[in-house]
Motif scaffolding. Structure first.
Motif, PDB file in Angstrom:
ATOM      1  N   ALA A 145     -11.942  -1.527  -5.323  1.00 52.85           N
ATOM      2  CA  ALA A 145     -11.267  -0.684  -4.514  1.00 52.85           C
ATOM      3  C   ALA A 145     -12.213  -1.663  -3.477  1.00 52.85           C
ATOM      4  CB  ALA A 145     -11.567   0.337  -3.749  1.00 52.85           C
ATOM      5  N   VAL A 146     -13.689  -1.704  -3.416  1.00 56.06           N
ATOM      6  CA  VAL A 146     -14.197  -2.691  -2.360  1.00 56.06           C
ATOM      7  C   VAL A 146     -13.789  -3.961  -2.442  1.00 56.06           C
ATOM      8  CG1 VAL A 146     -16.312  -3.681  -1.473  1.00 56.06           C
ATOM      9  CG2 VAL A 146     -16.450  -0.733  -1.658  1.00 56.06           C
ATOM     10  N   GLN A 147     -13.759  -4.507  -3.779  1.00 60.04           N
ATOM     11  CA  GLN A 147     -13.005  -5.996  -4.205  1.00 60.04           C
ATOM     12  C   GLN A 147     -12.571  -5.879  -3.332  1.00 60.04           C
ATOM     13  OE1 GLN A 147     -13.220  -6.849  -7.745  1.00 60.04           O
ATOM     14  NE2 GLN A 147     -12.226  -8.673  -8.621  1.00 60.04           N
ATOM     15  N   ALA A 148     -10.860  -4.861  -3.250  1.00 65.85           N
ATOM     16  CA  ALA A 148     -10.003  -5.420  -3.259  1.00 65.85           C
ATOM     17  C   ALA A 148      -9.235  -5.653  -1.053  1.00 65.85           C
ATOM     18  CB  ALA A 148      -8.830  -3.765  -3.455  1.00 65.85           C
ATOM     19  N   THR A 149     -10.499  -4.792  -0.577  1.00 63.85           N
ATOM     20  CA  THR A 149     -10.050  -4.786   0.700  1.00 63.85           C
ATOM     21  C   THR A 149     -11.333  -6.098   0.829  1.00 63.85           C
ATOM     22  OG1 THR A 149     -12.895  -3.845   0.859  1.00 63.85           O
ATOM     23  CG2 THR A 149     -11.007  -2.417   0.917  1.00 63.85           C
ATOM     24  N   ARG A 161      -7.103  -8.850  -0.587  1.00 63.95           N
ATOM     25  CA  ARG A 161      -6.637  -8.427  -0.144  1.00 63.95           C
ATOM     26  C   ARG A 161      -5.475  -8.636  -0.566  1.00 63.95           C
ATOM     27  NH1 ARG A 161      -8.240  -4.930   3.749  1.00 63.95           N
ATOM     28  NH2 ARG A 161      -6.035  -4.914   3.741  1.00 63.95           N
ATOM     29  N   THR A 162      -5.159  -9.064  -1.831  1.00 62.64           N
ATOM     30  CA  THR A 162      -4.190  -8.704  -3.181  1.00 62.64           C
ATOM     31  C   THR A 162      -3.495  -7.590  -3.302  1.00 62.64           C
ATOM     32  OG1 THR A 162      -5.665  -9.317  -5.044  1.00 62.64           O
ATOM     33  CG2 THR A 162      -5.254 -11.471  -3.723  1.00 62.64           C
ATOM     34  N   TYR A 163      -2.401  -7.280  -4.764  1.00 61.63           N
ATOM     35  CA  TYR A 163      -1.818  -6.277  -5.011  1.00 61.63           C
ATOM     36  C   TYR A 163      -2.973  -5.834  -5.767  1.00 61.63           C
ATOM     37  CZ  TYR A 163       0.258  -3.099  -7.773  1.00 61.63           C
ATOM     38  OH  TYR A 163       0.993  -2.072  -7.525  1.00 61.63           O
ATOM     39  N   TRP A 164      -3.494  -5.175  -5.409  1.00 65.63           N
ATOM     40  CA  TRP A 164      -3.823  -3.895  -6.426  1.00 65.63           C
ATOM     41  C   TRP A 164      -3.718  -2.711  -5.851  1.00 65.63           C
ATOM     42  CZ3 TRP A 164      -8.455   0.206  -5.878  1.00 65.63           C
ATOM     43  CH2 TRP A 164      -8.841   0.485  -6.524  1.00 65.63           C
ATOM     44  N   SER A 165      -3.956  -1.626  -6.951  1.00 67.50           N
ATOM     45  CA  SER A 165      -3.199  -0.133  -6.885  1.00 67.50           C
ATOM     46  C   SER A 165      -3.918   0.540  -7.635  1.00 67.50           C
ATOM     47  CB  SER A 165      -1.699  -0.082  -7.425  1.00 67.50           C
ATOM     48  OG  SER A 165      -1.439   1.200  -6.879  1.00 67.50           O
ATOM     49  N   ALA A 166      -4.584   1.848  -6.833  1.00 67.38           N
ATOM     50  CA  ALA A 166      -4.983   2.534  -7.729  1.00 67.38           C
ATOM     51  C   ALA A 166      -4.690   3.740  -8.420  1.00 67.38           C
ATOM     52  CB  ALA A 166      -6.502   3.274  -6.920  1.00 67.38           C
ATOM     53  N   SER A 226       4.058  -0.430   3.917  1.00 64.21           N
ATOM     54  CA  SER A 226       2.702  -1.571   4.736  1.00 64.21           C
ATOM     55  C   SER A 226       1.814  -0.912   3.179  1.00 64.21           C
ATOM     56  CB  SER A 226       2.135  -0.675   5.691  1.00 64.21           C
ATOM     57  OG  SER A 226       0.339  -0.840   5.470  1.00 64.21           O
ATOM     58  N   ALA A 227       1.168  -1.809   2.470  1.00 61.74           N
ATOM     59  CA  ALA A 227       0.197  -1.873   1.428  1.00 61.74           C
ATOM     60  C   ALA A 227      -0.466  -2.161   1.530  1.00 61.74           C
ATOM     61  CB  ALA A 227       0.887  -3.171   0.421  1.00 61.74           C
ATOM     62  N   ALA A 228      -1.321  -0.661   1.078  1.00 57.75           N
ATOM     63  CA  ALA A 228      -2.886  -0.412   1.305  1.00 57.75           C
ATOM     64  C   ALA A 228      -3.428  -1.824   0.485  1.00 57.75           C
ATOM     65  CB  ALA A 228      -3.314   1.105  -0.029  1.00 57.75           C
TER      66      ALA A 228
END
Length: 555
Positions: free
Chosen positions: A15-19, A22-27, A512-514
Motif C-alpha cells: 500500500a505504501v508503494q502504491a501511494t 499512483r498506478t493501478y493497484w487494488s487491495a 475516484s480510485a484509491a
C-alpha cells in the motif's frame, strides 16, 4: 513487534508503494463474487442484515445511557434498529480515559490493529453493502463497491500514509557536532510520536463509510482516539465499523474505547455541542458548505472537510459523439446524481460543436445526452441498478422545483417497478449563460443544466471561475484541440479541480480510485483536505524529543 503488524506487513508495504507510484493497484476485490468472498457470503449477509432489523445493536462494554435510532430505508421500510447512546460528556470522558493507553501503544501495533480491522471489514463487505444500501439508497452493486472494498481501500490508503509519515521520524539518533580541535559535542536524542487527542468523524448520509474511513483510520493509526458521529439516517454502516474495530482492540488487550459511536436523531443532533467541546482536537467532516463554515469558525480543533461543490462539463468537440453522450448519461444517472463528484453544469458552445458525425447544434448535443439517458434507463431493472434510491426526501423537492428553472430538455420520473422506494431519473434543463443564480448554486441530486456559451474557452472560463468561487471536485472536458486541452488543464488546476478529458469508455468523471486519484484538492471551497495525501495525516501527531549527553555503553 506487533503480531498483527507482522501478519499484514506485506499488505502495508504494498500500500505504501502504491501511494508513491499512483498506478493501478487494488487491495480488496470490488467484485461481489462468491468465489472471492465465499459462496454463501451474499445469502449469509442478507440474513445477518435481516436479523438486525427491529432490535438493539449490541456494542459490548460501550458507554450506554439510552437507546436511540430512527433509520428509514430509502427503499421504503423502517430499520427499527436502536443503538447505545450517551451524553457528550460521557463519550468524551470515555475517550479521554482510553487516550493515554492508546497513545502509548507503539505505532506498529496501532497500524497493525487498523490493518486487521480493515481486513475484517472486507470480509464483511456483503453485510456492509446491505447496511449502506438501506441507509444511503445506493443500489446493491454500488453499495458493495463504494461502501465496502473502495471505502476499505481509502482507509488503507490513509493508514499507509500515516505509517510512512510516522516512520520518517527515527526513534533514536546519536548527534555529534565537531568542535574544531576540541572534542565533539555528542548527544543521544530520542523522538516520540505524540497524538493530538480526541478525533471526531462526522459521517454523511450518502457515503457513510467511503467518506469516513480515511479520517477514522488516519487518526487511529496516529494514536488519536476517535468518536464516530454518524448521520442520523445512516448509523448502521458505521456502527458495524465501530463494532469490528473495538473487537480487534479488545482481543489485543488494547482499550476498545479508543473508538466510540456517538449516534443521534434528526432534530436532536449532538454535532455542534460535540465539536465545540474543548477536548476535541481533530474534526473530519463531509457535508454542506454552510455547516462546514460553521465548523471552521466555531471550533478549536484541526478541521478536514469535504464540502459542496458545483462540478462542470465543458464540450468543445469530440471524435466519438455517441460515446461521449453515453458516458455523460451514466455520470448523470449514477446514484441519481447524489455523488459529490456528479456533474451539474454542462457548457456547450451556442454555435454547436464538431463531431465524428458532423456538426451538431447546441440543441442536438443537449438532446443527444438526454436520449442517451433514456437509452441507459429504458430497462427498469438496469435503471434501478444505476440510479438506486433517493437518500433524502428534500432531494425530490429540489427535482420538482428544478422543472421551473429553465427550458425542459429531459424530465425526471420515478424508476419503474420500485414500489415504495424514493427514486428519480435525471432532470436536464437548459438555461441562459446569465442565469448564474440558477446554475451557480449546487442543486444536489439528479438535476443538470445545459448552458450555451460563446466557445469552449468561454465555457472553461465560466466553469473555473465558478469552481474558484463556489468550489468543485471534478470537471470534464471534451475537445479534439490540443491547445484547448492544455488551456483547460492549466485553468482547472489553478482552480483546484481534478479534470477528466475525453472520457467515452468504462471510466467516468464521478469515479475516484484509491492509491491513484487524489479526491478533492483542498484548493477551492469544496474542501480543505485531500483524500488521501501526506497533509491529511501528518498533522494528526506532534513529535517530541528528549536528549542527553551520549555515553558509550561499558563493554
Amino acid at each position: 513487534m506487533s503480531e498483527l503488524f507482522e501478519r499484514h506487513r506485506v499488505l502495508l508495504e504494498r500500500a505504501v508503494q502504491a501511494t508513491q507510484e499512483r498506478t493501478y493497484w487494488s487491495a480488496f476485490s470490488e467484485v461481489p463474487s462468491g468465489k472471492i468472498y465465499g459462496e454463501s457470503a451474499k445469502a449469509d449477509a442478507a440474513a445477518a442484515f435481516d436479523s438486525r432489523l427491529g432490535k438493539p445493536f449490541n456494542l459490548p462494554d460501550h458507554p450506554a445511557e439510552a437507546p436511540i435510532g430512527n433509520e428509514v430505508s430509502p427503499y421504503g421500510f423502517r430499520l427499527g434498529i436502536t443503538y447505545p447512546s450517551a451524553s457528550i460528556n460521557t463519550l468524551v470522558n470515555a475517550s479521554k480515559a482510553a487516550s493515554k493507553a492508546w497513545a502509548e501503544v507503539e505505532p506498529e501495533a496501532r497500524v497493525g490493529s487498523c490493518l486487521e480491522a480493515l481486513v475484517r471489514l472486507n470480509n464483511r463487505s456483503f453485510e456492509i453493502a446491505n447496511a449502506v444500501m438501506h441507509t444511503s439508497g445506493q443500489a446493491f452493486a454500488m453499495a458493495f463497491q463504494a461502501g465496502g472494498p473502495h471505502a476499505q481501500e481509502r482507509g488503507l490508503e490513509s493508514v499507509a500514509y500515516a505509517y510512512a509519515e510516522m516512520k520518517k521520524v527515527p526513534s533514536k539518533a546519536i548527534w555529534s557536532k565537531p568542535q574544531g580541535k576540541g572534542e565533539p559535542i555528542v548527544l543521544e536524542k530520542h523522538w516520540r510520536i505524540i497524538p493530538k487527542g480526541i478525533s471526531v468523524v462526522i459521517g454523511c448520509n450518502t457515503f457513510p463509510t467511503w467518506n469516513s474511513y480515511p479520517g477514522l483510520f488516519a487518526s487511529l493509526a496516529c494514536g488519536n482516539t476517535v468518536i464516530v458521529k454518524p448521520h442520523p439516517s445512516a448509523i448502521l454502516p458505521l456502527a458495524m465499523t465501530v463494532d469490528i474495530v473495538r473487537q480487534v482492540l479488545a482481543e489485543q488487550g488494547l482499550p476498545p474505547d479508543a473508538i466510540l459511536l456517538g449516534p443521534d436523531t434528526a432534530g436532536s443532533e449532538i454535532t455542534r455541542d460535540l465539536l465545540s467541546h474543548r477536548d476535541v482536537a481533530i474534526i473530519d467532516y463531509t457535508g454542506s458548505t454552510s455547516f462546514g463554515e460553521w465548523i471552521k469558525n466555531n471550533t478549536q480543533g484541526d478541521v478536514y472537510t469535504e464540502e459542496a461543490g458545483i462540478n462542470s462539463v465543458v464540450i468543445g468537440s469530440t471524435e466519438n459523439f455517441a460515446g461521449m453522450c453515453d458516458n455523460l448519461a451514466f455520470s448523470l444517472s449514477l446514484y441519481s446524481g447524489q455523488m459529490c463528484t456528479s456533474p451539474q453544469n454542462i457548457f456547450i458552445p451556442s454555435k454547436g460543436i464538431e463531431t465524428n458525425e458532423g456538426a451538431k447544434t447546441f440543441n442536438e448535443v443537449a438532446n443527444g445526452i438526454a436520449s442517451a439517458v433514456d437509452r441507459l434507463l429504458a430497462d427498469p431493472a438496469r435503471a434501478a441498478g444505476v440510479c438506486g434510491a433517493i437518500a433524502n426526501p428534500a432531494t425530490l423537492e429540489r427535482v420538482d422545483s428544478g422543472r421551473t428553472l429553465g427550458r425542459l430538455i429531459r424530465d425526471s420520473s420515478a424508476v419503474e417497478g420500485q414500489g415504495d422506494a424514493r427514486t428519480a431519473t435525471p432532470l436536464i434543463v437548459a438555461v441562459e449563460p446569465d442565469a448564474s443564480d440558477t446554475y451557480g448554486e449546487e442543486r444536489f441530486g439528479p438535476i443538470s443544466f445545459v448552458i450555451p456559451v460563446d466557445d469552449v474557452r468561454d465555457g472553461i472560463d465560466r466553469a473555473t471561475a465558478l469552481a474558484s468561487k463556489k468550489g468543485a471536485i471534478t470537471a470534464a472536458l471534451y475537445s479534439t484541440n490540443v491547445d484547448d486541452i492544455d488551456f483547460a488543464a492549466n485553468r482547472f488546476a489553478r482552480a483546484g479541480v481534478n479534470l477528466s478529458v475525453n472520457l467515452t469508455g468504462g471510466i467516468f468523471v464521478n469515479q475516484s480510485a484509491a492509491f491513484s486519484d487524489f479526491h478533492v484538492t483542498g484548493g477551492n471551497p469544496a474542501g480543505n483536505a485531500s483524500l488521501t495525501d501526506a497533509a491529511f495525516v501528518a498533522n494528526r501527531f506532534h513529535v517530541a524529543m528528549w536528549r542527553k549527553p551520549f555515553q558509550e555503553a561499558a563493554e
